[in-house]
Write an enzyme that holds these catalytic residues in place. Structure first.
Site, mmCIF file in Angstrom:
data_model
loop_
_atom_site.group_PDB
_atom_site.id
_atom_site.type_symbol
_atom_site.label_atom_id
_atom_site.label_comp_id
_atom_site.label_asym_id
_atom_site.label_seq_id
_atom_site.Cartn_x
_atom_site.Cartn_y
_atom_site.Cartn_z
ATOM 1 N N HIS A 1 -31.972 -1.065 -8.507
ATOM 2 C CA HIS A 1 -33.275 0.138 -8.214
ATOM 3 C C HIS A 1 -32.759 1.068 -7.307
ATOM 4 C CE1 HIS A 1 -33.568 -2.555 -4.558
ATOM 5 N NE2 HIS A 1 -34.597 -1.899 -4.276
ATOM 6 N N HIS B 1 -33.548 2.427 -4.260
ATOM 7 C CA HIS B 1 -33.573 2.594 -2.641
ATOM 8 C C HIS B 1 -32.288 2.732 -2.415
ATOM 9 C CE1 HIS B 1 -37.698 0.356 -2.298
ATOM 10 N NE2 HIS B 1 -37.613 1.634 -2.496
ATOM 11 N N ASP C 1 -30.506 1.668 0.448
ATOM 12 C CA ASP C 1 -29.696 0.547 0.876
ATOM 13 C C ASP C 1 -29.144 0.031 -0.476
ATOM 14 O OD1 ASP C 1 -32.619 -0.124 0.393
ATOM 15 O OD2 ASP C 1 -31.955 -2.272 1.461
ATOM 16 N N HIS C 2 -29.283 0.296 -1.443
ATOM 17 C CA HIS C 2 -28.743 -0.488 -2.742
ATOM 18 C C HIS C 2 -27.715 0.632 -3.483
ATOM 19 C CE1 HIS C 2 -31.440 -4.137 -2.773
ATOM 20 N NE2 HIS C 2 -32.080 -3.070 -1.812
ATOM 21 N N HIS D 1 -41.567 -3.954 -6.902
ATOM 22 C CA HIS D 1 -41.053 -3.608 -5.542
ATOM 23 C C HIS D 1 -40.826 -2.124 -5.922
ATOM 24 C CE1 HIS D 1 -38.575 -3.353 -2.185
ATOM 25 N NE2 HIS D 1 -37.537 -2.592 -2.899
ATOM 26 N N ASP E 1 -34.348 -6.493 -5.013
ATOM 27 C CA ASP E 1 -35.499 -6.789 -3.833
ATOM 28 C C ASP E 1 -36.688 -7.347 -4.697
ATOM 29 O OD1 ASP E 1 -33.718 -6.136 -2.090
ATOM 30 O OD2 ASP E 1 -34.689 -4.074 -1.756
ATOM 31 N N HIS F 1 -31.086 -9.427 -0.098
ATOM 32 C CA HIS F 1 -31.212 -9.475 1.456
ATOM 33 C C HIS F 1 -31.560 -11.083 2.173
ATOM 34 C CE1 HIS F 1 -32.590 -5.297 2.488
ATOM 35 N NE2 HIS F 1 -32.930 -5.288 1.384
HETATM 36 ZN ZN LIG Z 1 -35.609 -2.130 -2.358
#
Ligand SMILES: [Zn+2]
Length: 256
Positions: A51, A53, A55-56, A105, A130, A168
């Site tokens: 996805h 975001h 941090d990915h 999410h 996530d 995570h």
């Molecule tokens: Zn995320």
């Protein structure tokens, strides 16, 4: 032989590193630095994305420029060279990967199921970003509770031995919530003790399995009367359906 190992990034992200026959792929490289370090002298052969975001996805540009590798993921993500959608199949390290859409999410969230089958080993590996966490689930940033609940239902219908690679390390905090949400669940208490020991020695708690999640993850257990009763103490009513139980549990967890 396929090996899958976590590369730690930021404070609690895992970038999953898949290796087979001198080939290397990673899932959700939020940061290029730790990936390059883990690869040492080897090159990267491909990237999977769940996805959008940061941090990915934050490492995509640097890794793709350095290794000239394909990037598979949602078409909404900048740098994706091979857009994926629900029902698609692709091949990673010689194994088939099937693509599920799991909105909630984020709306573009995909889950990627790799079927390892080399004649000796038969094992499903789920990369769920996530959406599903060990003993928890992602926050609802873009989707509705009904969307997330249906996404989690898709994942929980996979064979119980399926290994679950979340993005995570949230397991300990999630299990503390699970113990509050379902105090009578002995499997939750046992898992909490195991995970406390793992974290005390700095070890990862992943991968999980779908079977473990069905037994201990409150967000997959909204049909259990004890959980519905606890949700009723946090905004749900006696007449709430499973989606509403889920919504109130998720809201309770947001403030836990
Ligand atoms: Zn995320």
């Amino acid at each position: 032989m396929l090996t899958i190992s976590p590369i730690a990034a930021f404070s609690d992200n895992y970038i999953w590193h898949l290796q087979r026959d001198e080939q290397d792929w990673v899932v959700d490289p939020g940061d290029a630095g730790p990936v390059s370090t883990a690869l040492e002298e080897r090159k990267l052969d491909g990237i999977l994305i769940t996805h959008h975001h940061w941090d990915h996805t934050g490492g995509i540009a640097e890794l793709a420029a350095k290794y000239h590798c394909p990037v598979y993921g949602p078409g909404s993500v900048e740098g994706v060279t091979h857009p994926l959608a629900a029902g698609d199949r692709c091949e990673v390290l010689g194994f088939p990967v099937s693509v599920m859409d799991v909105p909630g999410h984020t709306l573009d969230h995909l889950a990627l199921l790799l079927r390892e089958n080399d004649g000796r080993v038969e094992q499903n590996h789920l990369f769920c970003g996530d959406t599903l966490f060990a003993a928890g689930c992602g926050r609802l940033f873009e989707g509705t509770p009904a969307q997330m609940y249906s996404s989690l239902a898709k994942l929980s219908a996979l064979p119980p031995e399926t290994r679950v690679y979340c993005a995570h390390e949230y397991t300990l905090a999630n299990l503390r919530f699970a113990a509050a949400a379902e105090p009578g669940n002995q499997a939750v208490r046992n898992r909490l003790a195991q995970v406390e020991a793992l974290r005390a020695s700095g070890k990862t708690t992943l991968p999980s399995t779908i079977g473990e999640e069905l037994a201990t993850n409150p967000f997959l257990r909204c049909h259990i009367p004890a959980l519905a009763r606890q949700a009723a103490n946090h905004g749900a009513t006696e007449n709430s359906d499973e989606v509403e139980v889920f919504a109130y549990l998720r809201r309770w967890k947001d403030n836990f």
